[in-house]
Each structure stands twice: as structure tokens, then as C-alpha cells.
Motif scaffolding. Structure first.
Motif, PDB file in Angstrom:
ATOM      1  N   PHE A 176       0.829  -1.205   0.000  1.00 18.56           N
ATOM      2  CA  PHE A 176       0.000   0.000   0.000  1.00 18.56           C
ATOM      3  C   PHE A 176       0.864   1.256   0.000  1.00 18.56           C
ATOM      4  O   PHE A 176       0.350   2.368   0.061  1.00 18.56           O
ATOM      5  N   THR A 177       2.177   1.065  -0.080  1.00 19.63           N
ATOM      6  CA  THR A 177       3.111   2.190  -0.101  1.00 19.63           C
ATOM      7  C   THR A 177       3.809   2.243  -1.453  1.00 19.63           C
ATOM      8  O   THR A 177       3.579   1.433  -2.346  1.00 19.63           O
ATOM      9  N   ARG A 178       4.690   3.204  -1.583  1.00 17.35           N
ATOM     10  CA  ARG A 178       5.442   3.375  -2.830  1.00 17.35           C
ATOM     11  C   ARG A 178       6.296   2.155  -3.127  1.00 17.35           C
ATOM     12  O   ARG A 178       6.380   1.696  -4.279  1.00 17.35           O
ATOM     13  N   PHE A 179       6.951   1.579  -2.112  1.00 21.03           N
ATOM     14  CA  PHE A 179       7.790   0.422  -2.322  1.00 21.03           C
ATOM     15  C   PHE A 179       6.970  -0.743  -2.845  1.00 21.03           C
ATOM     16  O   PHE A 179       7.412  -1.508  -3.706  1.00 21.03           O
ATOM     17  N   GLY A 180       5.772  -0.883  -2.312  1.00 22.03           N
ATOM     18  CA  GLY A 180       4.895  -1.961  -2.753  1.00 22.03           C
ATOM     19  C   GLY A 180       4.542  -1.828  -4.225  1.00 22.03           C
ATOM     20  O   GLY A 180       4.494  -2.818  -4.958  1.00 22.03           O
ATOM     21  N   GLU A 181       4.301  -0.609  -4.660  1.00 17.08           N
ATOM     22  CA  GLU A 181       3.979  -0.368  -6.067  1.00 17.08           C
ATOM     23  C   GLU A 181       5.153  -0.752  -6.964  1.00 17.08           C
ATOM     24  O   GLU A 181       4.964  -1.310  -8.052  1.00 17.08           O
ATOM     25  N   ILE A 182       6.358  -0.475  -6.502  1.00 17.93           N
ATOM     26  CA  ILE A 182       7.542  -0.820  -7.277  1.00 17.93           C
ATOM     27  C   ILE A 182       7.669  -2.335  -7.416  1.00 17.93           C
ATOM     28  O   ILE A 182       7.933  -2.862  -8.506  1.00 17.93           O
ATOM     29  N   ILE A 183       7.470  -3.056  -6.308  1.00 15.71           N
ATOM     30  CA  ILE A 183       7.584  -4.513  -6.349  1.00 15.71           C
ATOM     31  C   ILE A 183       6.534  -5.110  -7.268  1.00 15.71           C
ATOM     32  O   ILE A 183       6.809  -6.029  -8.043  1.00 15.71           O
ATOM     33  N   LYS A 184       5.303  -4.586  -7.204  1.00 16.09           N
ATOM     34  CA  LYS A 184       4.232  -5.113  -8.057  1.00 16.09           C
ATOM     35  C   LYS A 184       4.549  -4.903  -9.531  1.00 16.09           C
ATOM     36  O   LYS A 184       4.322  -5.781 -10.362  1.00 16.09           O
ATOM     37  N   LYS A 185       5.082  -3.755  -9.872  1.00 15.79           N
ATOM     38  CA  LYS A 185       5.351  -3.441 -11.270  1.00 15.79           C
ATOM     39  C   LYS A 185       6.591  -4.159 -11.788  1.00 15.79           C
ATOM     40  O   LYS A 185       6.649  -4.569 -12.962  1.00 15.79           O
ATOM     41  N   TYR A 186       7.578  -4.351 -10.898  1.00 11.92           N
ATOM     42  CA  TYR A 186       8.853  -4.915 -11.327  1.00 11.92           C
ATOM     43  C   TYR A 186       9.134  -6.255 -10.636  1.00 11.92           C
ATOM     44  O   TYR A 186      10.284  -6.567 -10.337  1.00 11.92           O
ATOM     45  N   TYR A 187       8.100  -7.052 -10.433  1.00 14.83           N
ATOM     46  CA  TYR A 187       8.294  -8.271  -9.647  1.00 14.83           C
ATOM     47  C   TYR A 187       9.249  -9.250 -10.338  1.00 14.83           C
ATOM     48  O   TYR A 187       9.994  -9.983  -9.677  1.00 14.83           O
ATOM     49  N   GLU A 188       9.260  -9.281 -11.700  1.00 17.16           N
ATOM     50  CA  GLU A 188      10.210 -10.154 -12.388  1.00 17.16           C
ATOM     51  C   GLU A 188      11.644  -9.721 -12.103  1.00 17.16           C
ATOM     52  O   GLU A 188      12.533 -10.563 -11.881  1.00 17.16           O
ATOM     53  N   CYS A 189      11.852  -8.416 -12.088  1.00 16.59           N
ATOM     54  CA  CYS A 189      13.182  -7.880 -11.774  1.00 16.59           C
ATOM     55  C   CYS A 189      13.562  -8.212 -10.336  1.00 16.59           C
ATOM     56  O   CYS A 189      14.724  -8.551 -10.046  1.00 16.59           O
ATOM     57  N   PHE A 190      12.592  -8.134  -9.453  1.00  9.52           N
ATOM     58  CA  PHE A 190      12.824  -8.460  -8.043  1.00  9.52           C
ATOM     59  C   PHE A 190      13.266  -9.915  -7.912  1.00  9.52           C
ATOM     60  O   PHE A 190      14.224 -10.232  -7.191  1.00  9.52           O
ATOM     61  N   LEU A 191      12.596 -10.815  -8.619  1.00 11.87           N
ATOM     62  CA  LEU A 191      12.940 -12.235  -8.565  1.00 11.87           C
ATOM     63  C   LEU A 191      14.326 -12.483  -9.152  1.00 11.87           C
ATOM     64  O   LEU A 191      15.093 -13.302  -8.639  1.00 11.87           O
ATOM     65  N   LEU A 192      14.655 -11.769 -10.233  1.00 14.89           N
ATOM     66  CA  LEU A 192      15.985 -11.915 -10.827  1.00 14.89           C
ATOM     67  C   LEU A 192      17.074 -11.415  -9.875  1.00 14.89           C
ATOM     68  O   LEU A 192      18.167 -11.989  -9.807  1.00 14.89           O
ATOM     69  N   PHE A 193      16.775 -10.357  -9.147  1.00 14.31           N
ATOM     70  CA  PHE A 193      17.739  -9.876  -8.159  1.00 14.31           C
ATOM     71  C   PHE A 193      17.943 -10.899  -7.044  1.00 14.31           C
ATOM     72  O   PHE A 193      19.057 -11.048  -6.515  1.00 14.31           O
TER      73      PHE A 193
END
Length: 297
Positions: free
Chosen positions: A164-181
């Protein structure tokens, strides 16, 4: 104005690259005694495997950078972006880290607005830190004497709330990148682990914790951004974490050698990305998916 831009581009390019390599050489020079003494007893095969995993770590990071740009609506030429990214990363060794950012902005200046590159840099920083935090959980649980499952559960709750915060929005939009990291951090941990076991034997039950402590050391240096590449901070944290499993003098040696191996791995990937960057447009190699070419090299 155009003349000033060319001058700035030059200053951000060759001179800062030379300065970055001066700092890299200084790291090797300052730690040459440790490196030379360790070579006498080191397992060269395991040591080399560790370097390969570090190279893979940097390769995955560069691929994620391209994916971040794509999600922001840009499609830069892969080989140019990978080389520009790897070159900018080398400049992290210059105190202040500002040259790394400037170099990356300049590398994409002709195809991507500077503001968008900076935003992408911010997204990458958030994803890097959060993914590193996930891999750091076993070590943090060990230090805080909290059962790892409970710490993971608490972390999941925090992540859920953060949606529900800005960080959450980033993870939702870039979740593939998050998993690759996350995959990149596993590679980083394996690189550190292989360097460790090339020097000393460890209890197999400690493998996950040792890998996690190395990621904690990276995260500590990353958050303490004043020091170039977290120099000093990472070695202190890594030595402290390893001291739970091996004698402190050996832990200190390992922390220094992992730094050296990480730099060697990064230089290998930079060399490969440069070679790929210099391949003529008509070469048959460019018909192959560029990520696979770089990894296979």
C-alpha cells in the motif's frame, strides 16, 4: 552548449574510468600480503568457481537493468546497455558514488531522457536493497536469536503492508526484476561461499548462514553509501559474521579475498561485455539472444 556537453561527456568517460581503476589497483595493493599468503594454501578450482559466480552476479544485474528500462517504455540496444552499465558500475569505486550515476545517465543520454534514467536508477536501488534484505533474513534471524520461520513470516507481513506504499507499487510493477535480483544474490552468496571453502573447511549446516552473512555485509556497505563500494564496512561485517563459524583471523582473510574475487569477477564481465559491444553489427553472433551470448562466453 553542445561543446560543453562534449567536454562533460569526455570528463565523465575516460578520466573517471582511469580514476576508478586506480582505486581498484589500490585495493589489490593494500591487500597484496593477504592475497599472496592465501595463494599458498588456496584451492584454485574452488577459488575460480567463486569468481565465476561473482561474474554471473554482475551479469544478472546488467540484464535486470535492461528489463527495468523496458518496463519504463524504452528498448535500448542490449549490448550497448550492458557495456554501458558494466562500465558505470566500475566507477562505484570512486568515493561518493556520484560518477557511477553520471556515467549511466550519459550512457543512455541519446536514447533515454536523463530524468528517466535517474528514475530507473532509483527503482534499481529499491529492488536491490529489498531483495538483498530477503536473502539476509537467515543471518538476521541468527543474530537476533529468532527462529527463521518466524522472521520470514514477519517479513511477509511487512511486505504485504508495504504494497500500500510506494515500495509496494515498485515490487508489483517490477516483480520479475525483483525475482531476478534474488537469483543474483544467490549467485553472490555462492561466489562468497566457494571462496570461503577454497581457504578453509566449514560445517555444511552453516552454508545458508554464511551466504546470508555475505549479503548482509553487502547491504551494510550499500546503505553506507559514503564509502566507495562500502569499502571497510563490508569487510568488517563479513568478518564479524564469519567469526561465528571460523576463527577471526581466517574470517578477516576470507572477507578480503571475497572482495578481491568480486572485483576480478566484475572485470571479467566488463571485458566480456566490451568484446560483445565491439562486435560489428553484421556479425552472426548478434543474431543470437545477447544475454545468452554473454553468459556462454
Amino acid at each position: 552548449m553542445e561543446k560543453l556537453r562534449r567536454i562533460l561527456k569526455f570528463l565523465i568517460g575516460l578520466p573517471t574510468t582511469i580514476i576508478a581503476f586506480v582505486f581498484i589497483i589500490k585495493i589489490f595493493s593494500d591487500n597484496r600480503d593477504v592475497v599472496v599468503d592465501s595463494i599458498k594454501t588456496i584451492n584454485p578450482f574452488l577459488f575460480f568457481v567463486g569468481i565465476i559466480f561473482f561474474s554471473l552476479f554482475f551479469a544478472i544485474k546488467s540484464f535486470v537493468w535492461i528489463e527495468i528500462l523496458k518496463k519504463r517504455g524504452f528498448a535500448p540496444l542490449a549490448r550497448n546497455s550492458i557495456f554501458g552499465y558494466s562500465l558505470s558500475e566500475v566507477k562505484r569505486y570512486i568515493p561518493g558514488s556520484i560518477f557511477s550515476i553520471l556515467c549511466r545517465v550519459e550512457a543512455h543520454s541519446e536514447a533515454i531522457p536523463k530524468k528517466e534514467t535517474l528514475k530507473g536508477f532509483g527503482v534499481e536501488a529499491v529492488l536491490l536493497a529489498l531483495s538483498a534484505l530477503v536473502i539476509s533474513l537467515p543471518a538476521l534471524a541468527f543474530l537476533l536469536d529468532i527462529p527463521t520461520p518466524y522472521l520470514f513470516l514477519n517479513f511477509i507481513v511487512v511486505i504485504t503492508i508495504s504494497f500500500f506504499t510506494r515500495f509496494g507499487e515498485i515490487i508489483k510493477k517490477y516483480y520479475e526484476c525483483f525475482l531476478l535480483f534474488l537469483l543474483a544474490w544467490v549467485s553472490f552468496g555462492l561466489g562468497s561461499l566457494f571462496v570461503t571453502i577454497s581457504i578453509t573447511s566449514i560445517n555444511p549446516a552453516s552454508i545458508i548462514l554464511i551466504m546470508s552473512f555475505f549479503v548482509v555485509s553487502w547491504l551494510s556497505g550499500y546503505l553506507f553509501f559514503v564509502a566507495p563500494m562500502g569499502l571497510g564496512i563490508r569487510e568488517i561485517v563479513a568478518s564479524f559474521g564469519l567469526s561465528f563459524f571460523v576463527p577471526f583471523p581466517i574470517a578477516s582473510t576470507i572477507s578480503i579475498l571475497t572482495r578481491v574475487c568480486m572485483i576480478v569477477g566484475e572485470m571479467i564481465f566488463l571485458s566480456i561485455s566490451y568484446g560483445f559491444y565491439k562486435i560489428p553489427e553484421s556479425h552472426w553472433v548478434l543474431r543470437i539472444y545477447p544475454y545468452l551470448v554473454i553468459v556462454s562466453l
